[in-house]
Design an enzyme around this catalytic site. Structure first.
Site, PDB file in Angstrom:
ATOM      1  N   TRP A 148     -65.885  36.396  48.921  1.00 23.23           N
ATOM      2  CA  TRP A 148     -66.098  35.019  48.451  1.00 23.23           C
ATOM      3  C   TRP A 148     -67.569  34.763  48.136  1.00 23.23           C
ATOM      4  CZ3 TRP A 148     -69.055  31.385  51.120  1.00 23.23           C
ATOM      5  CH2 TRP A 148     -69.448  31.751  52.422  1.00 23.23           C
ATOM      6  N   GLU A 158     -67.081  28.451  42.228  1.00 24.31           N
ATOM      7  CA  GLU A 158     -67.937  27.363  42.730  1.00 24.31           C
ATOM      8  C   GLU A 158     -69.160  27.073  41.869  1.00 24.31           C
ATOM      9  OE1 GLU A 158     -68.331  26.681  46.946  1.00 24.31           O
ATOM     10  OE2 GLU A 158     -67.211  28.512  47.372  1.00 24.31           O
ATOM     11  N   HIS A 237     -78.930  31.804  61.224  1.00 17.09           N
ATOM     12  CA  HIS A 237     -78.155  32.184  62.399  1.00 17.09           C
ATOM     13  C   HIS A 237     -78.369  33.654  62.768  1.00 17.09           C
ATOM     14  CE1 HIS A 237     -74.925  28.833  61.872  1.00 17.09           C
ATOM     15  NE2 HIS A 237     -75.927  28.450  62.629  1.00 17.09           N
ATOM     16  N   PRO A 240     -75.040  35.898  62.710  1.00 22.43           N
ATOM     17  CA  PRO A 240     -74.426  35.046  61.695  1.00 22.43           C
ATOM     18  C   PRO A 240     -72.915  35.248  61.663  1.00 22.43           C
ATOM     19  CG  PRO A 240     -75.311  37.002  60.670  1.00 22.43           C
ATOM     20  CD  PRO A 240     -75.648  37.103  62.137  1.00 22.43           C
ATOM     21  N   SER A 241     -72.217  34.333  60.976  1.00 19.64           N
ATOM     22  CA  SER A 241     -70.764  34.467  60.861  1.00 19.64           C
ATOM     23  C   SER A 241     -70.385  35.510  59.814  1.00 19.64           C
ATOM     24  CB  SER A 241     -70.134  33.116  60.504  1.00 19.64           C
ATOM     25  OG  SER A 241     -70.689  32.606  59.311  1.00 19.64           O
ATOM     26  N   TYR A 242     -71.290  35.780  58.875  1.00 12.72           N
ATOM     27  CA  TYR A 242     -71.067  36.862  57.910  1.00 12.72           C
ATOM     28  C   TYR A 242     -72.413  37.495  57.572  1.00 12.72           C
ATOM     29  CZ  TYR A 242     -72.290  33.154  54.536  1.00 12.72           C
ATOM     30  OH  TYR A 242     -72.896  32.126  53.865  1.00 12.72           O
ATOM     31  N   TYR A 243     -72.384  38.803  57.290  1.00 12.05           N
ATOM     32  CA  TYR A 243     -73.623  39.570  57.157  1.00 12.05           C
ATOM     33  C   TYR A 243     -74.049  39.713  55.694  1.00 12.05           C
ATOM     34  CZ  TYR A 243     -73.008  40.420  62.081  1.00 12.05           C
ATOM     35  OH  TYR A 243     -72.863  40.246  63.433  1.00 12.05           O
ATOM     36  N   HIS A 246     -78.283  34.302  54.416  1.00  8.64           N
ATOM     37  CA  HIS A 246     -78.195  32.934  53.914  1.00  8.64           C
ATOM     38  C   HIS A 246     -78.962  32.000  54.841  1.00  8.64           C
ATOM     39  CE1 HIS A 246     -74.854  33.701  56.675  1.00  8.64           C
ATOM     40  NE2 HIS A 246     -74.864  32.405  56.967  1.00  8.64           N
ATOM     41  N   HIS A 248     -79.177  27.978  56.236  1.00  8.58           N
ATOM     42  CA  HIS A 248     -78.508  26.699  56.385  1.00  8.58           C
ATOM     43  C   HIS A 248     -79.504  25.573  56.159  1.00  8.58           C
ATOM     44  CE1 HIS A 248     -74.837  28.510  58.222  1.00  8.58           C
ATOM     45  NE2 HIS A 248     -75.715  29.450  58.546  1.00  8.58           N
TER      46      HIS A 248
END
Length: 311
Positions: A148, A158, A237, A240-243, A246, A248
């Site tokens: 995504w 998007e 983070h 992070p929740s995904y590598y 990014h 925030h």
């Protein structure tokens, strides 16, 4: 001195005249407003404060939200990319949108673990632990988990939501935001450089990139929403929740959840300051540091990094 009777009926409350908003809290979904109600002598009005709060969703209704006779009567698609879909839902035709709906389909075991309520432990990740356990874990992270992100970066999804784009990164609303409440504004800057997987990969030569994100995020929210300098909290983070690296970007007044707690959230300003003190030679400062953070018991690294993990 006589006081007005409390507004105990709909007709009495309907006489409330709005003056201004006193406070809003996106975390509790509440709004506090100031206004006036009629006084006993009818020639004047008295000030009144009203607090409005959306009621909590009842877990007992979980099986009733969707279906032919579901509680949610109408939905509107916001965005869909890869396995992720975002919608808004209404509990009635003439209501304002009641709920934001995020769908992950198909959901893997990893997704299920991530969204399951977890007990936390504090982890002290030394450089040695990172090299032996965490770095291989990140390297083995399935590319499918960030499809995504690739779709956004390649212009396949998007694109109507992108607020800023350049060869190095783009900025767009995060799926956590309802796209409406400015106090809970939540954006994300996604980097084009695929070699930066996490905070550990940052080096001194990335300072210009991080500064640029800070500058452009500040400019975007000023131009689009009138938020001035000092109105944003920007953080990264770890874990992070995904590598895929990014940043925030949230309203400084937003009171978030676990992702903004001490340990996981690292302020962008502090990261830039540390990198500015670093040297260009040898391992970077975040490669040399011990990082302390909370880790949930459903995370793929939990067993490996639990206290007593051996090198």
């Amino acid at each position: 001195m006589s006081f007005p009777a409390p507004p105990t009926s709909f007709s009495a409350l309907s006489q409330f005249v709005f003056d201004r908003v006193l406070n809003e809290d996106p975390l509790t979904h509440s709004l506090i407003i100031l206004g006036t109600l009629p006084s006993p002598d009818l020639d004047n009005r008295v000030r009144a404060i009203v607090r409005l709060e959306k009621t909590a969703l009842n877990a007992a209704d979980s099986s009733k939200f969707f279906g032919d006779n579901g509680i949610i009567e109408k939905v509107q698609l916001e965005e869909s990319t890869d396995i992720y879909t975002w919608l808004f839902g209404w509990l009635g035709e003439d209501r304002e949108r009641d709920v934001k709906i995020n769908v992950i389909c198909p959901a893997t075991d990893v997704h299920i673990r991530k969204y399951t309520r977890q007990d936390q432990i504090m982890v002290h990740e030394t450089p040695a632990l990172y090299e032996k356990y965490v770095k291989p874990y990140i390297s083995a992270f399935p590319a499918s988990r960030t499809t995504w992100v690739e779709n956004i970066l390649k212009g396949l999804s998007e694109q109507s939501k992108v607020l800023y784009s350049c060869p190095e990164f783009l900025i767009l609303p995060d799926m956590k935001w309802d796209l409406k409440t400015i106090r809970s504004l939540y954006l994300v800057a996604i980097i084009q450089d695929r070699t930066i997987r996490s905070l550990r990969d940052l080096r001194k030569h990335h300072v210009d990139l991080l500064r640029s994100i800070r500058i452009e995020a500040t400019r975007v929210v000023q131009a689009k929403w009138g938020l001035g300098n000092g109105s944003l909290r920007m953080f990264i983070h770890y874990q992070p929740s995904y590598y895929h690296f990014h940043v925030h970007i949230v309203n400084a007044n937003y009171q978030g959840g676990l992702g903004m707690t001490v340990g996981q959230g690292h302020l962008l300003d502090d990261i830039i300051a540390l990198l500015e003190l670093d040297t260009f030679e040898g391992p970077g400062i975040f490669e040399r540091m011990t990082l302390t953070y909370g880790l949930g018991d459903q995370h793929g690294l939990f067993t490996t990094l639990s206290p007593g993990a051996e090198l």
